[in-house]
Design an enzyme around this catalytic site. Structure first.
Site, PDB file in Angstrom:
ATOM      1  N   ASP A  13       5.186  25.121 -46.320  1.00  0.00           N
ATOM      2  CA  ASP A  13       3.980  25.054 -47.146  1.00  0.00           C
ATOM      3  C   ASP A  13       2.817  24.427 -46.383  1.00  0.00           C
ATOM      4  O   ASP A  13       1.663  24.804 -46.549  1.00  0.00           O
ATOM      5  CB  ASP A  13       4.282  24.231 -48.411  1.00  0.00           C
ATOM      6  N   CYS A 241      -1.057  27.163 -50.651  1.00  0.00           N
ATOM      7  CA  CYS A 241      -0.584  28.545 -50.699  1.00  0.00           C
ATOM      8  C   CYS A 241      -1.703  29.492 -50.286  1.00  0.00           C
ATOM      9  O   CYS A 241      -2.798  29.459 -50.845  1.00  0.00           O
ATOM     10  CB  CYS A 241      -0.112  28.874 -52.110  1.00  0.00           C
TER      11      CYS A 241
END
Ligand code: ZN
Length: 294
Positions: A13, A241
């Site tokens: 991430d 994201c």
């Protein structure tokens, strides 16, 4: 002292929303450094299309050549978006996987190009296979609190999904505030409605925070108070994201450790080692993003 467990997600991430890339040897250095710093769960990559997410290219080699047979005390995870990802991860020797499903239609379409219902079906198949293959499967529920496309997530629907997965036997469920827009009151309400199930079933329920508007620290405190003991974070607060517009970095591992310890919890993390890794990564970022537009 009561323990808090932190899963580090810097290599997945964290990196995926950054404009610089790490070489395989650098990823390995970071993964091993995180393990040495005391992180027992480390997410190290994703089996996604490298054209869409170039930062995750080389995940198969990283596991095949190194992490898949690592003797480390820590478990290394890889994210998989679908059944094909499962196959690739298994072939690379990954024994800890994480599947991702958003609880809103638009986010799920943008992220994995499937309807929520199709992701759910895929997950059930993959979950069954993971049990047969004796692999650990984590499930990320994305946009549990807020969706960049649909706004505030229907709280009742989110709670139903969380409790349903817990009852389905998903022992490792992670609630993601994907775009960092969760409000502390909302986190409290969702946890109050789901923690009793988690306590009863002895599942692992984690919270994955982003710090878009600076709510992450307050959300963390609320969650600790509600009884949650598992959290995700990334070194230096990297990440976000790439398919969620506006999503900022993960809560920084340094902040997470400091806050948990100030609240009287033991994280088992060596802050000095973590600081060194943070500085090492910060220098690489600085060097490779010189002259780039933010
Ligand atoms: Zn995230």
């Amino acid at each position: 002292m009561e323990k808090v467990q932190i899963m580090d997600v810097t290599l997945r991430d964290g990196l995926q929303n950054e404009s610089f890339l790490l070489e395989e040897e650098e990823k390995l250095y970071l993964a091993n450094g995180l393990a040495e710093a005391g992180f027992r769960r480390i997410e190290a990559g994703a089996f996604v299309n490298p054209k869409a997410v170039p930062q995750m290219a080389g995940t198969a080699d990283l596991f095949k050549n190194h992490l898949g047979q690592s003797a480390s005390k820590s478990d290394f995870y890889a994210l998989i978006p679908n059944e094909k990802g499962y196959e690739l991860a298994k072939a690379a020797g990954v024994s800890n996987m994480a599947f991702v499903m958003a609880v809103t239609e638009e986010m799920n379409q943008k992220n994995v190009r499937m309807s929520v219902e199709d992701s759910f079906e895929q997950f059930l198949k993959i979950f069954q296979r993971s049990k047969e293959d004796q692999l650990n499967m984590r499930l990320y529920l994305a946009v549990v609190f807020h969706c960049p496309f649909e706004g505030v997530t229907d709280e009742k629907k989110a709670i139903e999904w969380i409790n349903e997965f817990q009852h389905l036997g998903v022992a490792d469920l992670c609630l993601a505030d994907t775009d960092g827009m969760a409000k502390p009151e909302q986190v409290q309400r969702v946890l109050e409605a789901t923690i009793p199930v988690y306590t009863q079933l002895e599942t692992t329920l984690s919270l994955h925070l982003h710090n878009t508007y600076g709510y992450a620290a307050e959300n963390l405190r609320v969650a600790l108070k509600a009884g949650l003991r598992h959290f995700d974070s990334a070194v230096a607060g990297l990440g976000g994201c790439p398919f969620a517009p506006g999503a900022k970095g993960n809560i920084a591992s340094e902040d997470l450790v400091a806050i948990c310890e100030a609240e009287g919890f033991d994280t088992g993390i060596d802050s000095k080692k973590l600081g060194e890794l943070s500085q090492w990564l910060g220098n690489i970022k600085l060097e490779r993003t010189k002259g780039q537009k933010a």
